[in-house]
Write a protein that holds these residues in place. Structure first.
Motif, PDB file in Angstrom:
ATOM      1  N   ILE A  84      16.518 104.243 -48.109  1.00  0.00           N
ATOM      2  CA  ILE A  84      17.011 104.892 -46.888  1.00  0.00           C
ATOM      3  C   ILE A  84      18.448 105.356 -47.075  1.00  0.00           C
ATOM      4  N   ARG A  85      19.244 104.523 -47.727  1.00  0.00           N
ATOM      5  CA  ARG A  85      20.641 104.908 -47.970  1.00  0.00           C
ATOM      6  C   ARG A  85      20.719 106.181 -48.806  1.00  0.00           C
ATOM      7  N   GLU A  86      19.868 106.307 -49.804  1.00  0.00           N
ATOM      8  CA  GLU A  86      19.856 107.513 -50.623  1.00  0.00           C
ATOM      9  C   GLU A  86      19.394 108.730 -49.819  1.00  0.00           C
ATOM     10  N   MET A  87      18.439 108.526 -48.923  1.00  0.00           N
ATOM     11  CA  MET A  87      17.989 109.633 -48.076  1.00  0.00           C
ATOM     12  C   MET A  87      19.111 110.109 -47.161  1.00  0.00           C
ATOM     13  N   LEU A  88      19.888 109.179 -46.618  1.00  0.00           N
ATOM     14  CA  LEU A  88      21.006 109.556 -45.757  1.00  0.00           C
ATOM     15  C   LEU A  88      22.036 110.378 -46.530  1.00  0.00           C
ATOM     16  N   LYS A  89      22.297 110.004 -47.773  1.00  0.00           N
ATOM     17  CA  LYS A  89      23.208 110.792 -48.608  1.00  0.00           C
ATOM     18  C   LYS A  89      22.667 112.203 -48.813  1.00  0.00           C
ATOM     19  N   LYS A  90      21.375 112.275 -49.073  1.00  0.00           N
ATOM     20  CA  LYS A  90      20.720 113.568 -49.288  1.00  0.00           C
ATOM     21  C   LYS A  90      20.843 114.454 -48.058  1.00  0.00           C
ATOM     22  N   LEU A  91      20.837 113.836 -46.876  1.00  0.00           N
ATOM     23  CA  LEU A  91      20.919 114.570 -45.613  1.00  0.00           C
ATOM     24  C   LEU A  91      22.355 114.814 -45.173  1.00  0.00           C
ATOM     25  N   ASP A  92      23.340 114.399 -45.985  1.00  0.00           N
ATOM     26  CA  ASP A  92      24.759 114.488 -45.610  1.00  0.00           C
ATOM     27  C   ASP A  92      25.045 113.738 -44.310  1.00  0.00           C
ATOM     28  N   PHE A  93      24.337 112.645 -44.130  1.00  0.00           N
ATOM     29  CA  PHE A  93      24.477 111.821 -42.923  1.00  0.00           C
ATOM     30  C   PHE A  93      25.455 110.689 -43.256  1.00  0.00           C
ATOM     31  N   GLU A  94      26.696 110.850 -42.829  1.00  0.00           N
ATOM     32  CA  GLU A  94      27.747 109.902 -43.190  1.00  0.00           C
ATOM     33  C   GLU A  94      27.858 108.789 -42.155  1.00  0.00           C
ATOM     34  N   VAL A  95      28.046 107.583 -42.646  1.00  0.00           N
ATOM     35  CA  VAL A  95      28.223 106.416 -41.786  1.00  0.00           C
ATOM     36  C   VAL A  95      29.527 105.726 -42.174  1.00  0.00           C
ATOM     37  N   ASP A  96      30.408 105.531 -41.200  1.00  0.00           N
ATOM     38  CA  ASP A  96      31.694 104.861 -41.438  1.00  0.00           C
ATOM     39  C   ASP A  96      31.656 103.441 -40.891  1.00  0.00           C
ATOM     40  N   ILE A  97      32.323 102.534 -41.588  1.00  0.00           N
ATOM     41  CA  ILE A  97      32.485 101.160 -41.116  1.00  0.00           C
ATOM     42  C   ILE A  97      33.957 100.972 -40.772  1.00  0.00           C
ATOM     43  N   ILE A  98      34.234 100.764 -39.492  1.00  0.00           N
ATOM     44  CA  ILE A  98      35.610 100.636 -39.012  1.00  0.00           C
ATOM     45  C   ILE A  98      35.879  99.168 -38.702  1.00  0.00           C
ATOM     46  N   ASP A  99      36.826  98.570 -39.428  1.00  0.00           N
ATOM     47  CA  ASP A  99      37.179  97.170 -39.202  1.00  0.00           C
ATOM     48  C   ASP A  99      38.100  97.045 -37.995  1.00  0.00           C
ATOM     49  N   ASN A 100      37.999  95.884 -37.330  1.00  0.00           N
ATOM     50  CA  ASN A 100      38.886  95.546 -36.202  1.00  0.00           C
ATOM     51  C   ASN A 100      38.914  96.657 -35.158  1.00  0.00           C
ATOM     52  N   TYR A 101      37.726  97.137 -34.812  1.00  0.00           N
ATOM     53  CA  TYR A 101      37.645  98.260 -33.871  1.00  0.00           C
ATOM     54  C   TYR A 101      38.147  97.882 -32.487  1.00  0.00           C
ATOM     55  N   MET A 102      37.828  96.681 -32.071  1.00  0.00           N
ATOM     56  CA  MET A 102      38.367  96.133 -30.839  1.00  0.00           C
ATOM     57  C   MET A 102      38.643  94.674 -31.089  1.00  0.00           C
ATOM     58  N   SER A 103      39.436  94.062 -30.243  1.00  0.00           N
ATOM     59  CA  SER A 103      39.776  92.666 -30.481  1.00  0.00           C
ATOM     60  C   SER A 103      38.597  91.762 -30.148  1.00  0.00           C
ATOM     61  N   LYS A 104      38.552  90.627 -30.805  1.00  0.00           N
ATOM     62  CA  LYS A 104      37.521  89.625 -30.528  1.00  0.00           C
ATOM     63  C   LYS A 104      37.544  89.241 -29.056  1.00  0.00           C
ATOM     64  N   GLU A 105      38.760  89.118 -28.503  1.00  0.00           N
ATOM     65  CA  GLU A 105      38.902  88.722 -27.098  1.00  0.00           C
ATOM     66  C   GLU A 105      38.332  89.788 -26.158  1.00  0.00           C
ATOM     67  N   GLN A 106      38.546  91.060 -26.485  1.00  0.00           N
ATOM     68  CA  GLN A 106      37.993  92.133 -25.666  1.00  0.00           C
ATOM     69  C   GLN A 106      36.468  92.096 -25.659  1.00  0.00           C
ATOM     70  N   PHE A 107      35.884  91.907 -26.845  1.00  0.00           N
ATOM     71  CA  PHE A 107      34.426  91.846 -26.931  1.00  0.00           C
ATOM     72  C   PHE A 107      33.889  90.673 -26.125  1.00  0.00           C
ATOM     73  N   GLU A 108      34.517  89.525 -26.275  1.00  0.00           N
ATOM     74  CA  GLU A 108      34.024  88.316 -25.608  1.00  0.00           C
ATOM     75  C   GLU A 108      34.207  88.381 -24.098  1.00  0.00           C
ATOM     76  N   GLU A 109      35.175  89.162 -23.655  1.00  0.00           N
ATOM     77  CA  GLU A 109      35.397  89.298 -22.212  1.00  0.00           C
ATOM     78  C   GLU A 109      34.508  90.355 -21.577  1.00  0.00           C
ATOM     79  N   ARG A 110      34.317  91.491 -22.259  1.00  0.00           N
ATOM     80  CA  ARG A 110      33.651  92.620 -21.633  1.00  0.00           C
ATOM     81  C   ARG A 110      32.168  92.730 -21.968  1.00  0.00           C
TER      82      ARG A 110
END
Length: 298
Positions: free
Chosen positions: A257-283
């Motif tokens: 599947i990962r190779e198919m996504l590359k073939k389709l120019d379908f990019e996936v980004d992994i963003i670290d620390n997108y929101m704080s742990k406290e924000q997630f646990e509260e909201r």
């Protein structure tokens, strides 16, 4: 079956890749003949039925089973009152025929995204859809819609909201707590929380303008059609008699599947620390109920 924007984008992707398949297109608005009628009449001419209609899935799937035609859809459709029960029945059936359910974007490729994070910790994966088409300066006063407005309104406002956990297949989420959780991004992503300080965001940010220029359809249609395309390829790989969702396929065919996504120019980004742990646990964490909260917060 069904030749709307998703199917047309799928055909555009296939053309862009320079690939050829023996495809029969059927839409009831074109001549009044239904896909079911064509299957009954010409079933010996087909190997696979791709259901991209908004009709109830079960009758179409059962017709495919009758003639041993592989079945693929971009989203399982059924009556709301029995949806979960019916989906569990069909996704665990073992009748010798092959079915791939929900091979679009959401459901679909979003289910692959958590597998891109290497972790063996218990976790929660939440899907967020944010569509922010940006008009040009001269068109700034125009209203842009990149999905069917009535369908988008139904999905985001009218229809009931549910969450699933390992212990509960279906938990209702009241309207008064499910709104106003902002994320500053566009298209579709997975927020990944495993109890550590690093709340990750795994996201595909597709450009509507570039997709329209390349495929003549917007990014929303492109994302969904990419999931359908992946399903088409997997139908020749999965074991006969398989009834899988994208999640199950991701477990066994991650690299493919990962190779198919590359073939389709379908990019996936992994963003670290997108929101704080406290924000997630509260909201967000409380939406899953007290028992889930207690698993992560000691």
């Amino acid at each position: 079956m069904g030749y709307g924007s998703i199917a047309k984008t799928l055909m555009s992707i296939i053309s862009d890749l320079g690939e050829e398949y023996d495809i029969t297109i059927c839409d009831v608005k074109d001549g009044g003949v239904t896909g079911q009628e064509i299957i009954e009449r010409d079933h010996d001419k087909f190997d696979v039925v791709i259901n991209l209609t908004d009709e109830y899935s079960t009758p179409i799937m059962e017709l495919c089973d009758k003639y041993k035609l592989k079945y693929l859809d971009a989203g399982f459709e059924d009556e709301n009152s029995i949806f979960v029960k019916r989906f569990l029945e069909v996704s665990t059936r073992d009748d010798g025929n092959t079915h791939l359910f929900g091979f679009g974007m959401n459901p679909g490729i979003v289910e692959f995204m958590p597998f891109m994070i290497e972790s063996d910790r218990p976790h929660i994966s939440c899907v967020f859809e944010t569509d922010l088409p940006v008009p040009t300066e001269e068109d700034k006063d125009k209203l842009y819609a990149t999905w069917c407005p009535t369908t988008y309104y139904d999905e985001s406002v009218v229809l009931e909201a549910f969450l699933s956990t390992e212990n509960e297949v279906c938990r209702y989420v009241p309207r008064d707590v499910r709104y106003n959780i902002p994320l500053d991004t566009k298209s579709v992503g997975i927020l990944y929380y495993d109890g550590t300080d690093n709340v990750k965001y795994v996201v595909n940010c597709s450009d509507h303008g570039k997709c329209c220029e390349r495929y003549k359809h917007n990014a929303t249609c492109y994302q969904t059609a990419c999931g359908v395309y992946i399903g088409m390829q997997l139908l020749s790989m999965v074991p006969e008699g398989t009834s899988w969702t994208f999640t199950k396929a991701s477990k066994y065919y991650f690299n493919e599947i990962r190779e198919m996504l590359k073939k389709l120019d379908f990019e996936v980004d992994i963003i670290d620390n997108y929101m704080s742990k406290e924000q997630f646990e509260e909201r967000i964490l409380p939406l899953f109920g007290q028992d889930v909260v207690e698993q992560f917060i000691k």
